[in-house]
Scaffold this motif. Sequence first.
Motif, PDB file in Angstrom:
ATOM      1  N   GLU A   1      40.741  74.782  32.449  1.00 40.56           N
ATOM      2  CA  GLU A   1      40.443  73.657  31.557  1.00 40.56           C
ATOM      3  C   GLU A   1      40.232  72.347  32.318  1.00 40.56           C
ATOM      4  O   GLU A   1      39.976  71.321  31.698  1.00 40.56           O
ATOM      5  CB  GLU A   1      41.577  73.473  30.542  1.00 40.56           C
ATOM      6  CG  GLU A   1      41.716  74.599  29.558  1.00 40.56           C
ATOM      7  CD  GLU A   1      40.551  74.706  28.593  1.00 40.56           C
ATOM      8  OE1 GLU A   1      39.833  73.703  28.364  1.00 40.56           O
ATOM      9  OE2 GLU A   1      40.349  75.813  28.059  1.00 40.56           O
ATOM     10  N   GLN A   2      40.370  72.398  33.636  1.00 38.75           N
ATOM     11  CA  GLN A   2      40.292  71.184  34.459  1.00 38.75           C
ATOM     12  C   GLN A   2      41.198  70.104  33.888  1.00 38.75           C
ATOM     13  O   GLN A   2      40.796  68.961  33.670  1.00 38.75           O
ATOM     14  CB  GLN A   2      38.852  70.720  34.594  1.00 38.75           C
ATOM     15  CG  GLN A   2      37.987  71.739  35.278  1.00 38.75           C
ATOM     16  CD  GLN A   2      36.556  71.297  35.449  1.00 38.75           C
ATOM     17  OE1 GLN A   2      36.190  70.164  35.158  1.00 38.75           O
ATOM     18  NE2 GLN A   2      35.727  72.196  35.925  1.00 38.75           N
ATOM     19  N   ALA A   3      42.431  70.514  33.637  1.00 37.57           N
ATOM     20  CA  ALA A   3      43.408  69.653  32.965  1.00 37.57           C
ATOM     21  C   ALA A   3      44.096  68.725  33.948  1.00 37.57           C
ATOM     22  O   ALA A   3      45.198  68.970  34.391  1.00 37.57           O
ATOM     23  CB  ALA A   3      44.434  70.514  32.230  1.00 37.57           C
ATOM     24  N   GLY A   4      43.443  67.682  34.263  1.00 38.82           N
ATOM     25  CA  GLY A   4      44.005  66.670  35.154  1.00 38.82           C
ATOM     26  C   GLY A   4      42.919  66.113  36.033  1.00 38.82           C
ATOM     27  O   GLY A   4      41.970  66.803  36.376  1.00 38.82           O
ATOM     28  N   GLN A   5      43.056  64.873  36.329  1.00 43.22           N
ATOM     29  CA  GLN A   5      42.066  64.242  37.194  1.00 43.22           C
ATOM     30  C   GLN A   5      42.722  63.803  38.489  1.00 43.22           C
ATOM     31  O   GLN A   5      42.514  64.427  39.515  1.00 43.22           O
ATOM     32  CB  GLN A   5      41.402  63.084  36.468  1.00 43.22           C
ATOM     33  CG  GLN A   5      40.546  63.561  35.319  1.00 43.22           C
ATOM     34  CD  GLN A   5      39.944  62.417  34.540  1.00 43.22           C
ATOM     35  OE1 GLN A   5      39.788  61.314  35.040  1.00 43.22           O
ATOM     36  NE2 GLN A   5      39.605  62.673  33.290  1.00 43.22           N
ATOM     37  N   CYS A   6      43.548  62.794  38.454  1.00 40.21           N
ATOM     38  CA  CYS A   6      44.148  62.339  39.706  1.00 40.21           C
ATOM     39  C   CYS A   6      45.246  63.287  40.173  1.00 40.21           C
ATOM     40  O   CYS A   6      45.513  63.400  41.349  1.00 40.21           O
ATOM     41  CB  CYS A   6      44.696  60.926  39.568  1.00 40.21           C
ATOM     42  SG  CYS A   6      46.293  60.794  38.730  1.00 40.21           S
TER      43      CYS A   6
END
Length: 158
Positions: free
Chosen positions: A95-100
């Motif tokens: 889910e690409q759960a997070g950016q930084c």
Amino acid sequence: MSSSISFQLNGSMVRVDEAGDEPLLFVLRNRLDLKAAHFGCGLEQCGACVVSIDGQARYSCTLPVSALAGADVTTPEGLGGDPVGMALLEAFEAEQAGQCGYCISGILMRVHALLKAQCRPSREAVVAALDKHLCRCGAHGSILRAVERAAARLGGGA
């Protein structure tokens, strides 16, 4: 005054020389070289330092290591050691759960404890569990989808 404390850490027994009320987070990062739990606020207000202690999500920034004798501690580095942790790691990646990524380790630990205790949490229960986690990237939607995906894979349904 210094003494020795033994506890389970990610499935292995460890012994650390404990010095007063040194927080668990500092022991993990500075002495045991486990860097996934982060220092954020130091006041139990952001959730970046959350780890699992005896199956419960706990803040490691204020918890003295002296309180851990005989405890079972899991850090984000230990999540790959069980099916719930693996399901979460795979779902967060999908889910690409997070950016930084600064808050994600604490969020993973909180939802890991939630899914271990409750295989079918409602979305409201997930939101409530994550209420005290500070995330500024705007990844909230993908985080919720990742928890739902992991719960579905485990046979529950968030």
